[in-house]
Design a protein around this motif. Structure first.
Motif, PDB file in Angstrom:
ATOM      1  N   ARG A  34       0.816  -1.208   0.000  1.00 28.31           N
ATOM      2  CA  ARG A  34       0.000   0.000   0.000  1.00 28.31           C
ATOM      3  C   ARG A  34       0.854   1.264   0.000  1.00 28.31           C
ATOM      4  O   ARG A  34       0.418   2.306  -0.490  1.00 28.31           O
ATOM      5  N   PHE A  35       2.079   1.181   0.514  1.00 25.64           N
ATOM      6  CA  PHE A  35       2.940   2.366   0.524  1.00 25.64           C
ATOM      7  C   PHE A  35       3.381   2.710  -0.902  1.00 25.64           C
ATOM      8  O   PHE A  35       3.380   3.878  -1.299  1.00 25.64           O
ATOM      9  N   ALA A  36       3.749   1.708  -1.669  1.00 26.00           N
ATOM     10  CA  ALA A  36       4.107   1.954  -3.064  1.00 26.00           C
ATOM     11  C   ALA A  36       2.894   2.389  -3.868  1.00 26.00           C
ATOM     12  O   ALA A  36       3.000   3.223  -4.773  1.00 26.00           O
ATOM     13  N   THR A  37       1.702   1.849  -3.556  1.00 30.10           N
ATOM     14  CA  THR A  37       0.482   2.257  -4.257  1.00 30.10           C
ATOM     15  C   THR A  37       0.204   3.733  -4.051  1.00 30.10           C
ATOM     16  O   THR A  37      -0.199   4.448  -4.986  1.00 30.10           O
ATOM     17  N   ASN A  38       0.422   4.231  -2.843  1.00 30.95           N
ATOM     18  CA  ASN A  38       0.178   5.651  -2.564  1.00 30.95           C
ATOM     19  C   ASN A  38       1.093   6.543  -3.393  1.00 30.95           C
ATOM     20  O   ASN A  38       0.650   7.540  -3.982  1.00 30.95           O
ATOM     21  N   VAL A  39       2.357   6.209  -3.467  1.00 32.53           N
ATOM     22  CA  VAL A  39       3.304   7.033  -4.214  1.00 32.53           C
ATOM     23  C   VAL A  39       3.003   6.983  -5.708  1.00 32.53           C
ATOM     24  O   VAL A  39       3.046   7.994  -6.406  1.00 32.53           O
ATOM     25  N   LEU A  40       2.687   5.801  -6.230  1.00 28.16           N
ATOM     26  CA  LEU A  40       2.352   5.680  -7.635  1.00 28.16           C
ATOM     27  C   LEU A  40       1.075   6.434  -7.986  1.00 28.16           C
ATOM     28  O   LEU A  40       0.945   6.994  -9.079  1.00 28.16           O
ATOM     29  N   THR A  41       0.121   6.462  -7.062  1.00 25.83           N
ATOM     30  CA  THR A  41      -1.105   7.228  -7.292  1.00 25.83           C
ATOM     31  C   THR A  41      -0.812   8.719  -7.356  1.00 25.83           C
ATOM     32  O   THR A  41      -1.374   9.449  -8.188  1.00 25.83           O
ATOM     33  N   VAL A  42       0.079   9.202  -6.510  1.00 21.49           N
ATOM     34  CA  VAL A  42       0.477  10.620  -6.551  1.00 21.49           C
ATOM     35  C   VAL A  42       1.114  10.944  -7.901  1.00 21.49           C
ATOM     36  O   VAL A  42       0.835  11.989  -8.513  1.00 21.49           O
ATOM     37  N   GLN A  43       1.968  10.062  -8.375  1.00 19.77           N
ATOM     38  CA  GLN A  43       2.587  10.283  -9.682  1.00 19.77           C
ATOM     39  C   GLN A  43       1.542  10.351 -10.792  1.00 19.77           C
ATOM     40  O   GLN A  43       1.625  11.202 -11.690  1.00 19.77           O
ATOM     41  N   SER A  44       0.548   9.474 -10.745  1.00 17.97           N
ATOM     42  CA  SER A  44      -0.494   9.476 -11.778  1.00 17.97           C
ATOM     43  C   SER A  44      -1.326  10.749 -11.729  1.00 17.97           C
ATOM     44  O   SER A  44      -1.679  11.311 -12.771  1.00 17.97           O
ATOM     45  N   VAL A  45      -1.645  11.223 -10.524  1.00 20.75           N
ATOM     46  CA  VAL A  45      -2.431  12.454 -10.394  1.00 20.75           C
ATOM     47  C   VAL A  45      -1.656  13.644 -10.937  1.00 20.75           C
ATOM     48  O   VAL A  45      -2.212  14.519 -11.615  1.00 20.75           O
ATOM     49  N   VAL A  46      -0.353  13.696 -10.673  1.00 20.49           N
ATOM     50  CA  VAL A  46       0.460  14.808 -11.179  1.00 20.49           C
ATOM     51  C   VAL A  46       0.508  14.791 -12.704  1.00 20.49           C
ATOM     52  O   VAL A  46       0.427  15.846 -13.358  1.00 20.49           O
ATOM     53  N   LYS A  47       0.625  13.621 -13.307  1.00 22.22           N
ATOM     54  CA  LYS A  47       0.668  13.540 -14.767  1.00 22.22           C
ATOM     55  C   LYS A  47      -0.656  13.958 -15.409  1.00 22.22           C
ATOM     56  O   LYS A  47      -0.673  14.466 -16.531  1.00 22.22           O
ATOM     57  N   GLN A  48      -1.756  13.741 -14.708  1.00 18.53           N
ATOM     58  CA  GLN A  48      -3.078  14.106 -15.244  1.00 18.53           C
ATOM     59  C   GLN A  48      -3.575  15.427 -14.652  1.00 18.53           C
ATOM     60  O   GLN A  48      -4.791  15.654 -14.588  1.00 18.53           O
ATOM     61  N   ARG A  49      -2.669  16.294 -14.302  1.00 15.52           N
ATOM     62  CA  ARG A  49      -3.055  17.571 -13.684  1.00 15.52           C
ATOM     63  C   ARG A  49      -3.909  18.407 -14.629  1.00 15.52           C
ATOM     64  O   ARG A  49      -4.985  18.890 -14.250  1.00 15.52           O
ATOM     65  N   THR A  50      -3.478  18.600 -15.861  1.00 11.65           N
ATOM     66  CA  THR A  50      -4.229  19.432 -16.821  1.00 11.65           C
ATOM     67  C   THR A  50      -5.569  18.811 -17.180  1.00 11.65           C
ATOM     68  O   THR A  50      -6.598  19.517 -17.162  1.00 11.65           O
ATOM     69  N   PRO A  51      -5.672  17.515 -17.527  1.00 11.96           N
ATOM     70  CA  PRO A  51      -6.994  16.941 -17.816  1.00 11.96           C
ATOM     71  C   PRO A  51      -7.957  17.029 -16.637  1.00 11.96           C
ATOM     72  O   PRO A  51      -9.162  17.250 -16.838  1.00 11.96           O
ATOM     73  N   LEU A  52      -7.467  16.849 -15.397  1.00  8.80           N
ATOM     74  CA  LEU A  52      -8.362  16.939 -14.241  1.00  8.80           C
ATOM     75  C   LEU A  52      -8.898  18.357 -14.063  1.00  8.80           C
ATOM     76  O   LEU A  52     -10.100  18.552 -13.766  1.00  8.80           O
ATOM     77  N   ARG A  53      -8.068  19.345 -14.252  1.00  9.09           N
ATOM     78  CA  ARG A  53      -8.534  20.728 -14.145  1.00  9.09           C
ATOM     79  C   ARG A  53      -9.528  21.055 -15.258  1.00  9.09           C
ATOM     80  O   ARG A  53     -10.533  21.750 -15.032  1.00  9.09           O
ATOM     81  N   GLN A  54      -9.269  20.562 -16.457  1.00 11.73           N
ATOM     82  CA  GLN A  54     -10.207  20.800 -17.554  1.00 11.73           C
ATOM     83  C   GLN A  54     -11.542  20.113 -17.295  1.00 11.73           C
ATOM     84  O   GLN A  54     -12.599  20.643 -17.649  1.00 11.73           O
ATOM     85  N   MET A  55     -11.525  18.934 -16.688  1.00 13.32           N
ATOM     86  CA  MET A  55     -12.762  18.210 -16.419  1.00 13.32           C
ATOM     87  C   MET A  55     -13.637  18.968 -15.425  1.00 13.32           C
ATOM     88  O   MET A  55     -14.852  19.141 -15.655  1.00 13.32           O
ATOM     89  N   PHE A  56     -13.038  19.417 -14.296  1.00 17.20           N
ATOM     90  CA  PHE A  56     -13.835  20.099 -13.281  1.00 17.20           C
ATOM     91  C   PHE A  56     -14.214  21.520 -13.686  1.00 17.20           C
ATOM     92  O   PHE A  56     -15.000  22.161 -12.971  1.00 17.20           O
TER      93      PHE A  56
END
Length: 428
Positions: free
Chosen positions: A358-380
């Motif tokens: 679960r510790f590695a899952t948390n870090v990998l999830t943070v990396q994925s959120v950072v990579k999708q920063r622009t699409p997430l902002r455009q969606m909301f």
């Protein structure tokens, strides 16, 4: 006079026909010569047998007026008429054997074709198979997977393609193994082969040495289990598993457990002992060094990385950013409309990337959120989000505030730069 001349002429014609018929009477016919060439392979063994038998008979029959040439009589050397016609019509030759065109002696591996190995040339039949027939065959395999609820990763087994090759080598009409065959003789023979392979690995320990690896884990019933595996250049084998649920995990008790494993493997065969990097395991490693000093104790690299990620998750700044990322992903994946909308803007890319811990899952999830920063902002900020009936509720507004918070993105970028973890989701 004319009648006597014609009679004399008829006698000459008849005599001439008789003489022509006698020419080449004992010579083989053309059909017989073709038959001898066609059936040479089939009668080779029979010819050798007849040669030996008739040669021995010739010694006993000398002086009785029977001519033998090389152990074969003239009758034996000639073929019966009509055999060539039988061969042309697909009937059996006189010897009763059907020519196969290949030797019956050889390794069993010759029956299992290797045209499916990488870089090999496929068979003509497989190359000329239509795409529809190929798809139907693959579809039948898929239906069996779906009906038996077999995980898809079973296709990664190296035995999967070997099974298909063995079935194809038998041909149409092959009957699959029954329930009783699989749990009976086949299982026993396979277990015997595995046992023999493990014996070969054990013999190699004396030449190359081996490493003992211990893996502690907790099952679904909260039992503490420790698996022991032995590695050597020829392969890795599972030794045994111990249940330490009722045993305190002190350094002395762990040392006694590990010492029994070392004695079972053989002290002279052990090169290193690999365990977790916890404090009690390190103390057990020190006791090993004090008692023997003939092999190394090494901490598990994966466990070391896992402990590092655990320490990072407990830092206040990083813990806050990770909690906010979990809040965003929990909201998106718990709402079908929002999840489909997110996949539309991210072009199908997922935010959650599971790993082994679960510790590695948390870090990998943070990396994925950072990579999708622009699409997430455009969606909301899109009209589709505004049309969402629950867009103004409290939990939705909290997620929107996180997405448009610059401090949140700065903390996530700090975690990403600090944890340079591979893109492979198996890394833990």
């Amino acid at each position: 006079m004319f009648r006597y001349a014609s009679c004399f002429t008829s006698k000459e014609r008849i005599q001439k026909e008789i003489e022509e018929a006698d020419v080449g009477y004992n010579e083989p016919l053309e059909d017989e010569e073709e038959e001898e060439e066609a059936c040479e392979c089939d009668d080779e063994d029979d010819t050798i047998l007849r040669t030996d038998l008739e040669t021995s008979r010739g010694r006993d029959r000398r002086g009785k007026g029977i001519m033998y040439e090389g152990g074969r009589s003239g009758v034996t050397g000639r073929k019966r008429r009509g055999t060539t016609d039988r061969a042309r019509r697909g009937m059996r030759p006189p010897s009763g054997r059907v020519p196969t065109g290949r030797s019956s002696v050889g390794s069993i591996k010759s029956f299992f074709l290797s045209y499916t190995s990488p870089g090999s040339q496929p068979q003509i039949r497989a190359a000329m198979t239509s795409k529809d027939m190929l798809y139907q065959a693959q579809k039948m395999v898929g239906k069996w997977f779906y009906d038996a609820c077999i995980p898809f990763n079973a296709t990664n087994s190296f035995q999967f393609q070997a099974m298909a090759d063995a079935i194809v080598s038998i041909g149409p009409g092959f009957k699959m193994s029954s329930y009783y065959q699989l749990r009976g003789k086949i299982l026993q023979d396979t277990a015997k082969e595995v046992s023999e392979h493990c014996d070969e690995l054990k013999l190699s320990w004396k030449e190359t040495g081996c490493s003992i690896m211990s893996d502690g884990w907790t099952d679904t019933r909260s039992r503490t289990l420790v698996n022991f595996l032995i590695y050597c250049p020829k392969g890795t084998m599972f030794l045994k598993s111990l249940d330490l649920s009722d045993v305190p995990k002190t350094a002395e008790i762990l040392f006694n457990v590990f010492d029994n494993v070392v004695q079972e493997v053989g002290l002279a065969n052990v090169v290193q002992f690999i365990t977790d990097n916890a404090t009690n395991y390190r103390a057990a490693g020190d006791l090993f060094f004090q008692k023997y000093g003939t092999f190394f104790w090494s901490p598990c690299v994966t466990h070391c990385v896992n402990l590092m990620l655990q320490d990072l998750n407990e830092m206040q700044d990083m813990k806050s950013a990770i909690d906010q990322c979990q809040e965003v992903t929990k909201f998106i994946y718990n709402n079908a409309y929002v999840l489909n909308l997110m996949k539309k803007f991210t072009k199908g890319v997922e935010l959650i990337r599971p790993a082994q811990t679960r510790f590695a899952t948390n870090v990998l999830t943070v990396q994925s959120v950072v990579k999708q920063r622009t699409p997430l902002r455009q969606m909301f900020a899109s009209e589709e989000w505004t049309a969402y009936p629950h867009a103004h509720k409290r939990n939705a507004s909290l997620v929107v505030n996180i997405i448009f918070n610059n401090e949140f993105w700065e903390s996530c970028e700090a975690i990403e730069s600090l944890c340079s973890i591979s893109e492979n989701p198996q890394v833990s």
